[in-house]
Design a protein around this motif. Sequence first.
Motif, PDB file in Angstrom:
ATOM      1  N   ALA A  94       0.815  -1.222   0.000  1.00  0.00           N
ATOM      2  CA  ALA A  94       0.000   0.000   0.000  1.00  0.00           C
ATOM      3  C   ALA A  94       0.853   1.278   0.000  1.00  0.00           C
ATOM      4  O   ALA A  94       2.000   1.271   0.452  1.00  0.00           O
TER       5      ALA A  94
ATOM      6  N   PHE B  85       1.220   5.658   0.935  1.00  0.00           N
ATOM      7  CA  PHE B  85       1.047   6.401   2.187  1.00  0.00           C
ATOM      8  C   PHE B  85      -0.253   7.204   2.256  1.00  0.00           C
ATOM      9  O   PHE B  85      -0.713   7.562   3.338  1.00  0.00           O
TER      10      PHE B  85
ATOM     11  N   LYS C 148       1.404  -5.302   3.556  1.00  0.00           N
ATOM     12  CA  LYS C 148       2.637  -4.527   3.753  1.00  0.00           C
ATOM     13  C   LYS C 148       2.228  -3.068   3.615  1.00  0.00           C
ATOM     14  O   LYS C 148       2.137  -2.530   2.521  1.00  0.00           O
TER      15      LYS C 148
ATOM     16  N   GLU D 224       5.567   2.206   4.798  1.00  0.00           N
ATOM     17  CA  GLU D 224       6.432   2.373   5.968  1.00  0.00           C
ATOM     18  C   GLU D 224       6.290   3.765   6.576  1.00  0.00           C
ATOM     19  O   GLU D 224       6.694   4.000   7.702  1.00  0.00           O
ATOM     20  N   ARG D 225       5.687   4.700   5.796  1.00  0.00           N
ATOM     21  CA  ARG D 225       5.559   6.065   6.310  1.00  0.00           C
ATOM     22  C   ARG D 225       4.320   6.236   7.187  1.00  0.00           C
ATOM     23  O   ARG D 225       4.244   7.162   7.972  1.00  0.00           O
TER      24      ARG D 225
ATOM     25  N   VAL E  24      -0.576  -0.614  -4.841  1.00  0.00           N
ATOM     26  CA  VAL E  24      -0.953   0.767  -5.172  1.00  0.00           C
ATOM     27  C   VAL E  24       0.211   1.664  -4.763  1.00  0.00           C
ATOM     28  O   VAL E  24       0.726   1.551  -3.643  1.00  0.00           O
ATOM     29  N   GLY E  25       0.613   2.556  -5.662  1.00  0.00           N
ATOM     30  CA  GLY E  25       1.708   3.477  -5.344  1.00  0.00           C
ATOM     31  C   GLY E  25       2.077   4.265  -6.579  1.00  0.00           C
ATOM     32  O   GLY E  25       1.265   4.419  -7.505  1.00  0.00           O
ATOM     33  N   SER E  26       3.300   4.765  -6.625  1.00  0.00           N
ATOM     34  CA  SER E  26       3.735   5.588  -7.759  1.00  0.00           C
ATOM     35  C   SER E  26       3.910   4.710  -9.004  1.00  0.00           C
ATOM     36  O   SER E  26       4.132   3.501  -8.902  1.00  0.00           O
TER      37      SER E  26
ATOM     38  N   GLN F 225      -1.803  -0.369  -9.315  1.00  0.00           N
ATOM     39  CA  GLN F 225      -2.332   0.968  -9.591  1.00  0.00           C
ATOM     40  C   GLN F 225      -1.218   1.978  -9.360  1.00  0.00           C
ATOM     41  O   GLN F 225      -0.540   1.925  -8.337  1.00  0.00           O
ATOM     42  N   GLY F 226      -1.037   2.871 -10.317  1.00  0.00           N
ATOM     43  CA  GLY F 226       0.081   3.800 -10.259  1.00  0.00           C
ATOM     44  C   GLY F 226      -0.342   5.244 -10.065  1.00  0.00           C
ATOM     45  O   GLY F 226      -1.423   5.538  -9.560  1.00  0.00           O
TER      46      GLY F 226
ATOM     47  N   CYS G 117      -4.731  10.282  -5.565  1.00  0.00           N
ATOM     48  CA  CYS G 117      -4.479   9.887  -6.953  1.00  0.00           C
ATOM     49  C   CYS G 117      -5.599  10.374  -7.854  1.00  0.00           C
ATOM     50  O   CYS G 117      -5.486  10.315  -9.067  1.00  0.00           O
TER      51      CYS G 117
ATOM     52  N   GLU H  14       3.648  14.215 -11.993  1.00  0.00           N
ATOM     53  CA  GLU H  14       2.703  14.140 -10.878  1.00  0.00           C
ATOM     54  C   GLU H  14       3.283  14.952  -9.721  1.00  0.00           C
ATOM     55  O   GLU H  14       4.368  14.634  -9.217  1.00  0.00           O
TER      56      GLU H  14
HETATM   57  P1  NAD Z   1       5.443   4.621  -3.472  1.00  0.00           P
HETATM   58  O1  NAD Z   1       5.452   4.055  -4.847  1.00  0.00           O
HETATM   59  O2  NAD Z   1       6.624   5.367  -2.998  1.00  0.00           O
HETATM   60  O3  NAD Z   1       5.213   3.449  -2.385  1.00  0.00           O
HETATM   61  C1  NAD Z   1       4.166   2.510  -2.513  1.00  0.00           C
HETATM   62  C2  NAD Z   1       4.613   1.195  -1.873  1.00  0.00           C
HETATM   63  O4  NAD Z   1       5.734   0.684  -2.591  1.00  0.00           O
HETATM   64  C3  NAD Z   1       5.052   1.338  -0.423  1.00  0.00           C
HETATM   65  O5  NAD Z   1       4.492   0.281   0.311  1.00  0.00           O
HETATM   66  C4  NAD Z   1       6.570   1.259  -0.478  1.00  0.00           C
HETATM   67  O6  NAD Z   1       7.121   0.617   0.641  1.00  0.00           O
HETATM   68  C5  NAD Z   1       6.833   0.433  -1.723  1.00  0.00           C
HETATM   69  N1  NAD Z   1       8.041   0.848  -2.429  1.00  0.00           N
HETATM   70  C6  NAD Z   1       8.522   2.110  -2.566  1.00  0.00           C
HETATM   71  N2  NAD Z   1       9.640   2.113  -3.324  1.00  0.00           N
HETATM   72  C7  NAD Z   1       9.867   0.827  -3.679  1.00  0.00           C
HETATM   73  C8  NAD Z   1      10.866   0.191  -4.472  1.00  0.00           C
HETATM   74  N3  NAD Z   1      11.848   0.879  -5.032  1.00  0.00           N
HETATM   75  N4  NAD Z   1      10.807  -1.147  -4.622  1.00  0.00           N
HETATM   76  C9  NAD Z   1       9.802  -1.860  -4.057  1.00  0.00           C
HETATM   77  N5  NAD Z   1       8.825  -1.299  -3.296  1.00  0.00           N
HETATM   78  C10 NAD Z   1       8.852   0.022  -3.107  1.00  0.00           C
HETATM   79  O7  NAD Z   1       4.105   5.504  -3.373  1.00  0.00           O
HETATM   80  P2  NAD Z   1       3.675   6.522  -2.215  1.00  0.00           P
HETATM   81  O8  NAD Z   1       4.522   7.745  -2.305  1.00  0.00           O
HETATM   82  O9  NAD Z   1       3.567   5.812  -0.921  1.00  0.00           O
HETATM   83  O10 NAD Z   1       2.183   6.873  -2.668  1.00  0.00           O
HETATM   84  C11 NAD Z   1       1.856   7.904  -3.547  1.00  0.00           C
HETATM   85  C12 NAD Z   1       1.703   7.398  -4.963  1.00  0.00           C
HETATM   86  O11 NAD Z   1       0.666   6.426  -5.016  1.00  0.00           O
HETATM   87  C13 NAD Z   1       1.283   8.492  -5.927  1.00  0.00           C
HETATM   88  O12 NAD Z   1       1.977   8.331  -7.135  1.00  0.00           O
HETATM   89  C14 NAD Z   1      -0.201   8.241  -6.117  1.00  0.00           C
HETATM   90  O13 NAD Z   1      -0.739   8.724  -7.339  1.00  0.00           O
HETATM   91  C15 NAD Z   1      -0.243   6.757  -6.061  1.00  0.00           C
HETATM   92  N6  NAD Z   1      -1.580   6.293  -5.737  1.00  0.00           N
HETATM   93  C16 NAD Z   1      -2.308   5.728  -6.739  1.00  0.00           C
HETATM   94  C17 NAD Z   1      -3.596   5.313  -6.495  1.00  0.00           C
HETATM   95  C18 NAD Z   1      -4.425   4.703  -7.590  1.00  0.00           C
HETATM   96  O14 NAD Z   1      -5.490   4.202  -7.297  1.00  0.00           O
HETATM   97  N7  NAD Z   1      -3.979   4.727  -8.830  1.00  0.00           N
HETATM   98  C19 NAD Z   1      -4.149   5.461  -5.214  1.00  0.00           C
HETATM   99  C20 NAD Z   1      -3.360   6.041  -4.214  1.00  0.00           C
HETATM  100  C21 NAD Z   1      -2.070   6.447  -4.486  1.00  0.00           C
END
Ligand code: NAD
Length: 488
Positions: A147, A149, A173, A176-177, A224-226, A247-248, A281, A381
Amino acid sequence: MENLPNLIGSDWVKSAAPQFLDVKNPATQELLARTPLSTRAEVDRAARCGVEAFDLWRRVPVGERVQVLYKLKRLLEEHSDEIAKITTLECGKTFAESKGELLRGIENVEVACGMPTLIQGYNNEDIAAGVDEMMIRQPVGVCAIIAPFNFPAMIPLWFLPYAIACGNSVIIKPSERVPLTMKRIVELVSQTGLPAGVVQLVNGGKEAVDAILQHPDIRAVSFVGSSTVARYVYGEAARHGKRVQCQGGAKNPVIVLPDADLEMSTKIIADSAFGCAGQRCLAASVAVTVGSAKEPFTEAIIAAAQARKIGFGLDAGVDLGPVISPESKQRIMGLIESGKNAGAQVVVDGRAAQVPGKEGNFLSPTVLAGVDPAGELAQTEIFGPVLSLMHVPDVDAAIELVNKSAYGNMACLFTSSGAAARKFRSEARVGNIGINLGVAAPMAYFPFSGWKGSFFGDLHAQGRDGVDFYTEKKVVVERWPKDWTRKF
Ligand code: NAD
């Protein structure tokens, strides 16, 4: 100061992580806890417990499995103020925003309570004389949820209820923030009577994620993340033979036509761009005016941005909180500066935001006009309370701008023309469309549908897509002759 434990099997255990990450209140910098960056061995232990739990849990009838979710819904509702407060403290959003995200999460628990119906297969009698065929759905195995943050409660709940109602075991998982919200929710999950090991929690960062992606016993990954990390997770999980949905990130445009209700549109767009400090997002990050909408909308959005009150999310009357970290604030300020250097005008500048008595990562709403559609600010973004303004002559040019984006999470149109809305709905290449809406977040019984660089996979989060993702389809062809010995 608490070094956070992991939930492995039935026990909250101290992590053997060599490194811990400080979790700070982004409004005050107060240290709240420390997140262990758990090791590969800890993920392995959870995976092995998950396999054992799965073998038992998959045999529990679905009608009994969902009883756990009814209890979870009640517990989450009873503890909603407490959970929302934790979210505000670690994530920075306002208390109302924290409550709101939890409610959207609970909606998924409600939908997954319908699993006895949702998980049904289908069948044909007599595909040949005396031969029947059926499709049944079975759970996949141990599933992982990774997930971000920005929605510590809601996003894991996009997946968890469906996964367990389908009969899977799950390893969460959290980011971590912001690990505290999910710790509390998982404590409540443990009070539902769910067998040990069906839901586990492993804190951590990249090492834990890589261990999940490479573990042979983990069968499915929901991320879900970047976009950069989503793309990596998608490739790495697929390389290890897992089913995966990622989801990015996003860069969401909203289009304002001259026939839009200006007052309503401005209010909605300001809520979308600056709510949750722009860390959604589905936040509007580019407002594109068409024709004569430019001057009145620019004037109105400037006033709306200036009127929003920044502060500590638990204080009354606060419209937006801080961004997640000092690094994030620096990154956003750098992007604003680069937009300015590329010729945009900073018509509302929130960079000097101060909240008396608080050392938070505060950044007030910022509006840039005349942003170059091809420039860094327009393409990147920002993930902060920053709205870029652009102008085009007509709807076709606006749709072209939407479709050129590398992202495809959401696009919205503000208009009173049904014909324009219909054209937009049909031609915009994004996964979530809003018409006179600024945050087109699908309800739990619809898929959360990103496209292009905003999504990697085919089955999305929530609803029926969740059921498809968390089940394997098995086809059975049967013959039951009345007198077996005579016929063969
Ligand atoms: P992030 O990509 O930094 O982190 C997401 C997860 O990936 C965390 O659990 C983190 O521990 C893990 N992670 C980070 N770097 C990694 C790496 N190099 N290798 C493996 N795992 C890694 O995202 P964030 O900053 O926590 O969240 C914000 C992002 O999430 C924004 O880009 C936002 O648009 C996106 N987001 C998308 C949606 C959607 O539905 N599309 C919803 C919410 C957030």
